[in-house]
Each structure stands twice: as structure tokens, then as C-alpha cells.
Design an enzyme around this catalytic site. Structure first.
Site, PDB file in Angstrom:
ATOM      1  N   HIS A 684      21.769  20.074   4.753  1.00 38.51           N
ATOM      2  CA  HIS A 684      20.691  19.127   5.048  1.00 38.51           C
ATOM      3  C   HIS A 684      20.468  19.094   6.555  1.00 38.51           C
ATOM      4  O   HIS A 684      21.303  18.600   7.289  1.00 38.51           O
ATOM      5  CB  HIS A 684      21.068  17.718   4.569  1.00 38.51           C
ATOM      6  CG  HIS A 684      21.347  17.645   3.098  1.00 38.51           C
ATOM      7  ND1 HIS A 684      21.961  16.570   2.520  1.00 38.51           N
ATOM      8  CD2 HIS A 684      21.080  18.513   2.090  1.00 38.51           C
ATOM      9  CE1 HIS A 684      22.064  16.780   1.205  1.00 38.51           C
ATOM     10  NE2 HIS A 684      21.544  17.948   0.925  1.00 38.51           N
TER      11      HIS A 684
HETATM   12  C1  LIG Z   1      21.902  25.151  -0.889  1.00 35.15           C
HETATM   13  C2  LIG Z   1      21.075  23.940  -0.672  1.00 35.15           C
HETATM   14  C3  LIG Z   1      21.101  22.920  -1.603  1.00 35.15           C
HETATM   15  C4  LIG Z   1      20.332  21.771  -1.434  1.00 35.15           C
HETATM   16  N1  LIG Z   1      20.332  20.814  -2.402  1.00 35.15           N
HETATM   17  C5  LIG Z   1      19.557  19.723  -2.267  1.00 35.15           C
HETATM   18  C6  LIG Z   1      19.467  18.758  -3.295  1.00 35.15           C
HETATM   19  O1  LIG Z   1      20.079  18.905  -4.350  1.00 35.15           O
HETATM   20  N2  LIG Z   1      18.699  17.676  -3.091  1.00 35.15           N
HETATM   21  C7  LIG Z   1      18.001  17.487  -1.941  1.00 35.15           C
HETATM   22  O2  LIG Z   1      17.353  16.470  -1.815  1.00 35.15           O
HETATM   23  N3  LIG Z   1      18.058  18.392  -0.960  1.00 35.15           N
HETATM   24  C8  LIG Z   1      18.797  19.510  -1.109  1.00 35.15           C
HETATM   25  N4  LIG Z   1      18.837  20.446  -0.118  1.00 35.15           N
HETATM   26  C9  LIG Z   1      18.105  20.192   1.106  1.00 35.15           C
HETATM   27  C10 LIG Z   1      16.642  20.523   1.013  1.00 35.15           C
HETATM   28  O3  LIG Z   1      16.449  21.690   0.255  1.00 35.15           O
HETATM   29  C11 LIG Z   1      16.143  20.715   2.417  1.00 35.15           C
HETATM   30  O4  LIG Z   1      16.412  19.565   3.141  1.00 35.15           O
HETATM   31  C12 LIG Z   1      14.652  20.963   2.429  1.00 35.15           C
HETATM   32  O5  LIG Z   1      14.343  22.150   1.743  1.00 35.15           O
HETATM   33  C13 LIG Z   1      14.132  21.051   3.836  1.00 35.15           C
HETATM   34  O6  LIG Z   1      12.734  21.164   3.769  1.00 35.15           O
HETATM   35  P1  LIG Z   1      11.884  21.700   4.973  1.00 35.15           P
HETATM   36  O7  LIG Z   1      10.471  21.679   4.564  1.00 35.15           O
HETATM   37  O8  LIG Z   1      12.274  20.951   6.184  1.00 35.15           O
HETATM   38  O9  LIG Z   1      12.357  23.188   5.216  1.00 35.15           O
HETATM   39  P2  LIG Z   1      12.656  24.382   4.194  1.00 35.15           P
HETATM   40  O10 LIG Z   1      12.529  23.953   2.807  1.00 35.15           O
HETATM   41  O11 LIG Z   1      13.930  24.962   4.652  1.00 35.15           O
HETATM   42  O12 LIG Z   1      11.480  25.411   4.446  1.00 35.15           O
HETATM   43  C14 LIG Z   1      11.292  26.121   5.612  1.00 35.15           C
HETATM   44  C15 LIG Z   1      10.683  27.462   5.258  1.00 35.15           C
HETATM   45  O13 LIG Z   1      10.019  27.966   6.396  1.00 35.15           O
HETATM   46  C16 LIG Z   1      10.281  29.329   6.544  1.00 35.15           C
HETATM   47  N5  LIG Z   1      10.114  29.631   7.983  1.00 35.15           N
HETATM   48  C17 LIG Z   1      10.800  29.098   9.013  1.00 35.15           C
HETATM   49  N6  LIG Z   1      10.341  29.559  10.194  1.00 35.15           N
HETATM   50  C18 LIG Z   1       9.339  30.402   9.910  1.00 35.15           C
HETATM   51  C19 LIG Z   1       8.484  31.210  10.716  1.00 35.15           C
HETATM   52  N7  LIG Z   1       8.548  31.208  12.054  1.00 35.15           N
HETATM   53  N8  LIG Z   1       7.558  31.969  10.094  1.00 35.15           N
HETATM   54  C20 LIG Z   1       7.455  31.971   8.730  1.00 35.15           C
HETATM   55  N9  LIG Z   1       8.253  31.233   7.928  1.00 35.15           N
HETATM   56  C21 LIG Z   1       9.178  30.456   8.501  1.00 35.15           C
HETATM   57  C22 LIG Z   1      11.685  29.494   6.022  1.00 35.15           C
HETATM   58  O14 LIG Z   1      11.920  30.826   5.593  1.00 35.15           O
HETATM   59  C23 LIG Z   1      11.711  28.498   4.869  1.00 35.15           C
HETATM   60  O15 LIG Z   1      11.335  29.111   3.656  1.00 35.15           O
HETATM   61  C24 LIG Z   1      19.557  21.624  -0.274  1.00 35.15           C
HETATM   62  C25 LIG Z   1      19.523  22.649   0.665  1.00 35.15           C
HETATM   63  C26 LIG Z   1      20.244  23.815   0.469  1.00 35.15           C
HETATM   64  C27 LIG Z   1      20.169  24.914   1.487  1.00 35.15           C
END
Ligand SMILES: Cc1cc2nc3c(=O)[nH]c(=O)nc-3n(C[C@H](O)[C@H](O)[C@H](O)COP(=O)(O)OP(=O)(O)OC[C@H]3O[C@@H](n4cnc5c(N)ncnc54)[C@H](O)[C@@H]3O)c2cc1C
Ligand SMILES: *[C@@H]1O[C@H](CO)[C@@H](O)[C@H](O)[C@H]1NC(C)=O
Ligand SMILES: *[C@@H]1O[C@H](CO)[C@@H](O)[C@H](O)[C@H]1NC(C)=O
Ligand SMILES: CC(=O)N[C@H]1CO[C@H](CO)[C@@H](O)[C@@H]1O
Length: 760
Positions: A684
Site C-alpha cells: 500500500h
Molecule cells: C499485491 C497487492 C495486493 C493488494 N491488495 C489490496 C487489497 O486487497 N485491498 C486494497 O484495498 N488494496 C490492495 N492493494 C493496494 C491497491 O491495489 C493499491 O493501493 C492501488 O492499486 C493503488 O492505486 P493507484 O491508482 O494509486 O496505482 P496503481 O493501481 O498501482 O496503478 C498505477 C499504474 O500506472 C502505471 N504507470 C506508472 N507510471 C507510468 C508511466 N510513467 N507511464 C505509463 N504507465 C505508468 C503502472 O504500471 C500501474 O499499472 C494491493 C496491492 C498489491 C500490490
């Protein structure tokens, strides 16, 4: 039957299948001397052992497992290859230097002391010439070393990579030679519709453009087919794409923003550096799944090496690999964000409504027909001790019993943004460009208060057949790369707000484990890696009324290779014994809402130090987790501390248990002064471009817009004002929903130029 199984296992996307023997030569660049030393270290971490008396009776697989060594090919070369690809530059230099020293007599003498002396000429042995027991003794010393921290770091790096490769390497049948002995069989025959699915359209096919399948010539044609205005500038080697909204990242935040903005009638382009996989591609095979679906194959660590950070990097981002726990933002946190941070959004009914919309779209269910072993243990232990257990809602169906969602859900039952929000976005004309990384934001001068306007982003494809830079021009740009990468993009594009990259919260966790012998308790059937990952949780309450809880306890998904890297290593034999027990070793982790925070200095350059109050809360959670394991009937419990801290519960008195619990500590990283240390794993990441009521308080304003450039928005976990204290996905999606709705309203009010700053 056996044949049939292999057939199935070979299915799935080629990138997600096991490798088998490597066809190309290794490119790790380790010298023969370094390889000899590395092989000698691997042979100690996982040594070849004559089976113990009580294992002699066991079946052949177990005997073979004891005889196998990580010094056997191809493990050492694979370790070197993986390290050279994944380690930070300075870590790799350290490893290579130590290996080089161990390849010399003098260096071995300096690092191993008297252990390398022998009675016969030349009296000083090189590391590889030393007997196994002395080498093991040296490794144990390095792991406890407090005077020379780099030696401990060397130990940690080699241990992590060696065990990871040993337990994740697969042959051409996607089988690892040791899984049978361990009793580990990743679900392979669970997706019955695979054959049918293979011929049907994938959920995002209408909008996805996979740059790995294209060339400079074919890409513009494909983009134009998707309704985008594309112009080529051969002189500058640029392909220019026009749209209304460009979104960087397709994870929790980006996916929701894409759906909302496409739904409002705007032409949306999503740029995602990961690739697109669907249920039929997933294999549940840990190694290739980690390397394809996770940021840096799951090997992102903090600069000090004390924290391992997991983040998704594929279409769907973290939501494609998340553990499916759906928990709303706690009321106390919402109040705090509204009052202390001056962000009224969190107190409004609009936010409550957004959470409901998110729950509805994900099809969140709270029922669970049958829990997996780990959650059963958590529940049983809590019930015995009179603690409250709460069911955790998931977005999968009630009968969803699949422990491999963390490697992509093969049953297609779990709903990440790739099967929900992005599908909605594509239905409304959004285009998703995969295998494509945003490098820099484009700005022009503007008359408004911010002086600058964002007009799009420059991206490059990871496919070498595409040499053109992609210039995506848009009325609005949304950064949604997640908390580890959004600040890198903003900072790298010249933005200066001091909050960019600061305030990184991680929800640091500490692990407790308990061993449950098979066949002892009929109500606790199954294997640790089977079943829903998080279906129950326990909150560790604070001593006073009305105070927030100190930690929450949940259970992790831990693949066999992840277990190898996380279990403490005190000797080669002990590690093998632990691994044999893997399937029945239940893990419970203590997660804290960290008030301390870290900093993103650049890509994979992350600093974080655990705050003492957070560590104390973490310790309280860890102690509670151990009590629960004991109460549920574990025969042995322990932590992941480097000394292998454990307690045999059979016949242990209450006093002995208490004494053991007194010795439990919060996590101290390998760079700490303490002789015992542990790793801290987190999935997270939040807060690294936090919202603020003023530019002095945050990197973006309350509507997610950058304080420095108009029409640049951040829409992911990085805008959260602080840690949520529970799994953040629902919070991130709800915030993204509100911010994207605001962007759509702005665009409607002033379609040509975004917002009008004079009326602010
Ligand atoms: C193994 C795991 C289990 C989890 N389990 C849970 C759960 O059960 N419940 C829960 O609430 N949360 C869970 N989480 C946490 C939750 O998934 C994350 O907090 C959430 O996905 C974050 O969202 P975000 O939009 O900030 O970024 P992300 O979902 O990480 O998305 C960012 C995306 O942007 C892309 N990216 C980044 N920089 C660039 C760039 N310059 N150009 C193009 N693409 C780019 C990345 O490849 C990625 O796909 C888990 C996380 C993980 C890793
Ligand atoms: C995480 O997975 C769950 C179910 O596995 C899903 O419902 C949820 O939508 C996913 N999270 C996000 C943010 O997509
Ligand atoms: C470190 O571990 C050893 C061995 O288990 C133990 O005796 C010692 O007390 C521990 N030290 C600390 C500071 O916890
Ligand atoms: C409540 C709800 O919508 N539950 C849904 C959860 O997801 C499954 C399939 O993934 C649906 O069948 C359920 O209706």
C-alpha cells in the site's frame, strides 16, 4: 491424468509461463571467479543434505529435496542474471565486490577470519574451498554483523535472490523440481472455460492498442482506426496523437478516471507501461507472474534495503493483482482529512455516494461460503480469545475460493479495473495504449494564476520496433501512475512543489506465523495459499475509549518463492524444514496506519524509516497475532526476525508464552544497529503528491489539480492526505471518482480551455 495436468499448465500467456532452460547466453557479466564464489554462497543457503532419520521414511520427492542444492545449475547463473536486472546499481556493486573478495585468499581471510584457515598449504582457503559448515557459520555471522552493515546487506541480497530463484524457477513444463516435496501445487485446472475463452473477444479488445504487437508503420494506422487524430512528424521522429483527456496509468485511480471522463463524452487515451493480460492468460505461476505483473518484478526496495514494496504494473495496475479486500474509508479518517487537512470533500455526502458507486461497480460481496485456512485460523483464534473479527467484503462472488488472485485471477471472477472501469471506458470510446511509458509532461505558458498549462505528455513504447516518440496532446492530463511513480513524472517534468514525492505512507507490516500440522484439526483443512486471501480482519484496539485502533491483523498471499525470501535463514537445514512446512504455516500480519512517512527521490529511489510510535503499534499487533495463532492451536509460532525467533507451543505454560511475547520487537531493518532485524513488506503506497488546501500544504489542490500547472490533475493513491489505515483501494477509487467528476464538470463549463481561473 498427469499428462492432462501438464497440458493445462502449458496454457496461458507465453510471458506468464515458466521459462525452462534458458536459450540465450547469460548477460549478467559476473566473472568466473565471482560465479565460483556466488555458487559457494548458494550452496550454503540451500545446501545438499543427507535426509534426517525421520525424513528417510518419507517419499522420494522429500529425499530429493533434501539432496538438492542451490549450487546446482542453473540456479547460480539465474541468480546472477536476476540480480543484474533487478538490483539497484549500488547494491549490485556491493554484491560483485564482496564476491570478488571471496574469490581471493586475502579477501576471504578479511571477511571470514579464522574460519578459512587450514593446516595444509596454502593455509588460507578461498571461500569456495572452505567446508560447508564453516561457510554456513560465516554467513550466519554476516547476517548478525553490526560493525560492517554492507556485509549484512550482501547476505540479505544473496539470500533473497537465491531462495527466490530456487523456489520459483520452472522447467519447460512449468514445474519446479521441489514443489512436490513441499506439497505446493498452484491452481492449474481451475479455469474450465479456458478453451472457450481462447476464441472469444477479451473485455478490452475494442479499445486496447498493444504496442508490443506494432511497428512504427502499423501503430499510427491502428490508432487512427480507434478514432484518434494522428499526425506524423518524420523529421522529429514523433507520432502526434490528439484527444480530450490523456491519463497516465490504468490502475485503481486511472481506471476510474477513464470511465468517468469517457462516460462524460470525452475522447480519452490511457497510457499504461504494463501489458494487457486477461483471465485466460494467467497461469498462477509465481515467477513469471511476478515479473510481468509487478513493478520491477516485485523487487522494488527502499534505499536502505529494509522495505520491499509491491505495486502492480499491468493493465489494471494494483487492482489486477490486489488481494480483493474492499474496505471503505473509515469515518474517523474522513473526519480527520476534512478537519485537520482542510479538505471538505471527505466530509460530504458526495464522497459517501462515490464509495457506494465504487462498491456497486465492483460488485462487492461480503459473504464468503468457505474461508481459506489462514482466515479460519484468524477467526478461530479471535473467537477463543473473545476478540472481535470482522468479515471483509470482496468484489468477487461469495463462492470465490482462489488464493492466487495476487498473480492475476484465473477464474476471471475477481474484478479489477481491467474488468470493470476500463471496460466502461472502452465502451465509451477510450483507447488504452499498453507497453507504453509516459516520460515527460508537456507545458505551455498560460495567462492564469498558475502561469503554466499542461498540454499533454510524451511517451515511449517498450517495443524496440517502435522508435517514434508518442506525443499525446490533450485538453486535460491526468497523472495516475501510483504513489511510487506519479511524483517521478511530475518532478522529472520540472515541477517544483516541495510536497511532490514527500509524505509517502506505506502501511508497514510485520509477519507472525504459526505451524498447524496436517490432519490434526478437521475444521482447519486446506493449505495456506488456498482460498480467499483476505476475508476476515481483526482490529487491535487502543487502551483508551474512542482512540483509533493501533494495528489491523490480516492474512497475506505468500507464494512459495515469496516465502523463501521472507522466512528468516538461520541455517540451510532449518530453512529446508521451514519450507517443507510451508503449506501448513499460517501467516498473519500486523499493519499500522503509519504517522511517519518517507520520500520518493526518483524511480526506485525511495527512502523510508519506521517511526518509533509506528514500530510500537506494529509490535502490539504482532504480539496479538501470535496470541491468536497460539489460541487457534498452532504447535509452533514465530516471527520473521533474522534470528529465527520461535516458540514451541506444545506444553508451553502461560508464563513461557508471555516471556516469548515480551521478546517480540517491531520491525528493524537490516541497516539498523540491532543484531536482529527483519524485512518490512508493503503493498500500500499513498500520499506522495498529497492534496492540500494551499500550495504550502500539498502538491495538488482539493480538486486534484497541480498548484503549478493548470489542467494537470493527479488521480491516484498519491493524493491521499495521509495513510488510510485500512486497505486503500476503495478509498483511492472513490477519491478518483470524485476528482474525475470534478474534471468533467470543469470541461463542460469551459470545453475549449478547461477552467477559467479568474472566477476561482
Ligand atoms: C499485491 C497487492 C495486493 C493488494 N491488495 C489490496 C487489497 O486487497 N485491498 C486494497 O484495498 N488494496 C490492495 N492493494 C493496494 C491497491 O491495489 C493499491 O493501493 C492501488 O492499486 C493503488 O492505486 P493507484 O491508482 O494509486 O496505482 P496503481 O493501481 O498501482 O496503478 C498505477 C499504474 O500506472 C502505471 N504507470 C506508472 N507510471 C507510468 C508511466 N510513467 N507511464 C505509463 N504507465 C505508468 C503502472 O504500471 C500501474 O499499472 C494491493 C496491492 C498489491 C500490490
Ligand atoms: C481488487 O480486487 C477486488 C476483487 O478481487 C476487486 O473487486 C476490486 O475491484 C479490485 N480493486 C480495484 C481497485 O479494482
Ligand atoms: C537477538 O536474538 C538472540 C537470539 O534469539 C537473542 O538472544 C537476543 O536477545 C536478541 N536481541 C535482541 C536485541 O532482541
Ligand atoms: C453483490 C454483487 O454484485 N456480487 C457480484 C460479485 O461478483 C460476482 C461475479 O464476479 C457476481 O456474480 C456477483 O453478482
Amino acid at each position: 491424468m498427469e499428462e492432462d495436468k501438464k497440458q493445462r499448465r502449458r496454457q496461458g500467456h507465453p510471458l506468464l509461463r515458466g521459462g525452462g532452460a534458458r536459450k540465450e547466453p547469460y548477460t549478467h557479466g559476473f566473472s568466473a571467479t565471482q560465479m565460483m564464489a556466488l555458487t559457494a554462497v548458494c550452496g550454503v543457503l540451500v545446501p545438499s543434505l543427507p535426509p534426517d532419520a525421520h525424513h528417510l521414511a518419507a517419499d522420494k520427492a522429500v529425499r530429493d529435496f533434501f539432496l538438492a542444492s542451490a549450487a546446482d545449475p542453473p540456479v547460480p547463473d539465474e541468480v546472477a542474471q536476476l540480480m543484474s536486472a533487478m538490483c539497484l546499481r549500488e547494491a549490485l556493486t556491493l554484491v560483485r565486490t564482496v564476491l570478488w573478495l571471496l574469490g581471493t585468499r586475502l579477501g576471504t581471510l578479511a571477511l571470514c577470519g579464522a574460519r578459512c584457515l587450514s593446516w595444509s598449504s596454502p593455509f588460507v582457503q578461498r571461500f569456495a574451498e572452505m567446508p560447508v559448515d564453516r561457510r554456513e557459520d560465516a554467513l550466519r555471522r554476516w547476517s548478525r554483523e553490526t560493525m560492517l552493515p554492507p556485509l549484512r546487506l550482501f547476505f540479505l541480497l544473496v539470500k533473497v535472490f537465491c531462495l527466490y530463484v530456487f523456489y520459483s524457477w520452472t522447467d519447460e513444463n512449468s514445474e519446479n523440481p521441489h514443489w512436490r516435496a513441499i506439497g505446493y501445487s498452484p491452481a492449474t485446472d481451475e479455469a474450465p472455460e479456458q478453451e472457450e475463452q481462447a476464441n472469444t473477444k477479451r473485455p478490452l479488445d475494442d479499445g486496447v492498442v498493444e504496442t508490443i504487437h506494432h511497428t512504427d508503420a502499423s501503430l499510427p494506422i491502428r490508432l487512427a482506426e480507434k478514432g484518434l487524430a494522428v499526425t506524423e512528424d518524420a523529421a522529429r521522429n514523433v507520432c502526434r496523437i490528439e484527444c480530450d483527456v490523456v491519463i497516465v496509468g490504468s490502475g485503481c485511480g486511472g481506471g476510474v478516471a477513464a470511465a468517468v471522463l469517457a462516460g462524460a463524452g470525452h475522447k480519452v487515451v490511457v497510457i499504461e507501461k504494463g501489458n494487457y493480460f486477461t483471465a485466460r492468460d494467467y497461469t498462477s505461476i509465481e515467477g513469471p507472474s511476478m515479473s510481468q505483473l509487478y513493478e520491477y518484478g516485485g523487487f522494488v526496495s527502499t534505499l536502505s534495503g529494509s522495505g520491499l514494496l509491491l505495486a502492480g504494473s499491468t493493465v489494471g495496475g494494483g487492482s489486477a493483482v490486489n488481494w480483493s479486500a474492499c474496505i471503505k474509508t473509515p469515518d474517523s479518517v474522513r473526519k480527520e482529512w476534512a478537519a485537520a487537512h482542510g479538505l471538505p470533500l471527505f466530509d460530504k455526502s458526495e464522497y459517501t455516494a462515490a464509495m457506494d458507486v465504487v462498491f456497486k461497480r465492483l460488485g462487492v460481496t461480503s459473504g464468503c461460503k468457505e474461508e481459506g485456512l489462514q482466515n479460519k485460523v484468524l477467526r478461530k483464534g479471535c473467537e477463543k480469545l473473545g476478540y472481535k473479527v470482522e468479515p471483509v467484503a470482496r468484489n468477487s462472488s461469495e463462492g470465490h475460493y482462489c488464493g492466487s488472485c495476487g498473480y492475476g485471477c484465473r477464474t476471471g471472477d475477481k474484478r479489477g479495473t481491467d474488468t470493470t472501469w476500463l471496460v466502461d471506458a472502452v465502451a465509451r470510446g477510450a483507447v488504452i495504449l499498453t507497453g507504453c511509458k509516459a516520460e515527460k509532461l508537456l507545458f505551455t505558458d498560460a495567462a492564469g494564476a498558475r502561469g503554466k498549462r499542461c498540454v499533454g505528455v510524451v511517451a515511449t513504447s517498450s517495443n524496440p520496433a517502435i522508435t517514434r516518440k508518442l506525443e499525446v496532446r490533450a485538453k486535460v492530463t491526468v497523472a495516475a501512475g501510483g504513489s511510487l511513480l506519479t511524483p517521478v513524472l511530475l518532478r522529472g517534468s520540472g515541477l517544483k512543489n516541495p510536497h511532490i514525492g514527500k509524505n509517502l505512507h506505506l502501511h508497514p507490516i510485520a509477519m507472525a506465523w504459526g505451524y498447524f500440522p496436517p490432519d490434526k484439526m478437521p475444521e482447519l483443512r486446506g493449505k495456506m495459499y488456498e482460498g480467499g486471501i483476505i476475508t476476515s480482519l481483526h482490529k487491535v484496539e487502543a487502551a483508551g475509549d474512542g482512540l483509533p485502533h493501533r494495528a489491523i491483523l490480516e492474512t497475506p498471499l505468500m507464494g512459495v518463492a515469496a516465502a523463501g525470501t521472507q522466512f528468516p535463514w538461520v541455517s540451510g537445514r532449518d530453512m529446508k524444514e521451514r519450507m517443507l512446512n510451508y503449506g501448513r504455516t499460517v501467516h498473519i500480519f500486523s499493519l499500522v496506519r503509519d504517522r511517519g512517512s518517507g520520500t520518493v527521490h526518483g524511480e526506485r529511489r525511495i527512502a523510508y524509516h519506521l517511526d518509533p510510535v509506528d514500530r510500537e503499534n506494529q509490535r502490539e499487533g504482532l504480539r496479538r497475532a501470535l496470541r491468536i495463532l497460539v489460541a487457534a492451536g498452532a504447535t509452533e509460532v514465530g516471527t520473521h526476525r533474522s534470528d529465527g525467533q520461535r516458540l514451541s507451543c506444545k506444553g508451553a505454560t502461560d508464563e513461557e508464552v508471555e516471556e516469548f511475547l515480551d521478546g517480540v520487537t517491531g520491525v528493524r531493518g537490516p541497516q539498523s544497529k540491532s543484531e536482529n532485524w527483519s524485512l518490512c513488506c508493503t503493498a500500500h503506497q499513498m500520499g506522495s503528491c498529497r492534496m492540500g488546501a494551499t500550495a504550502g500544504d500539498g502538491a495538488v489542490d482539493a480538486r486534484g489539480e497541480s498548484w503549478e500547472a493548470e489542467r494537470l490533475y493527479v488521480c491516484d493513491g498519491s493524493v491521499l492526505p495521509s495513510a488510510v489505515g485500512v486497505n486503500p483501494m476503495i478509498t483511492i477509487q472513490s477519491v478518483a471518482y470524485c476528482l474525475a467528476t470534478g474534471i468533467a464538470e470543469q470541461l463542460k463549463r469551459d470545453p475549449s480551455s478547461g477552467r477559467n481561473h479568474s472566477t476561482d
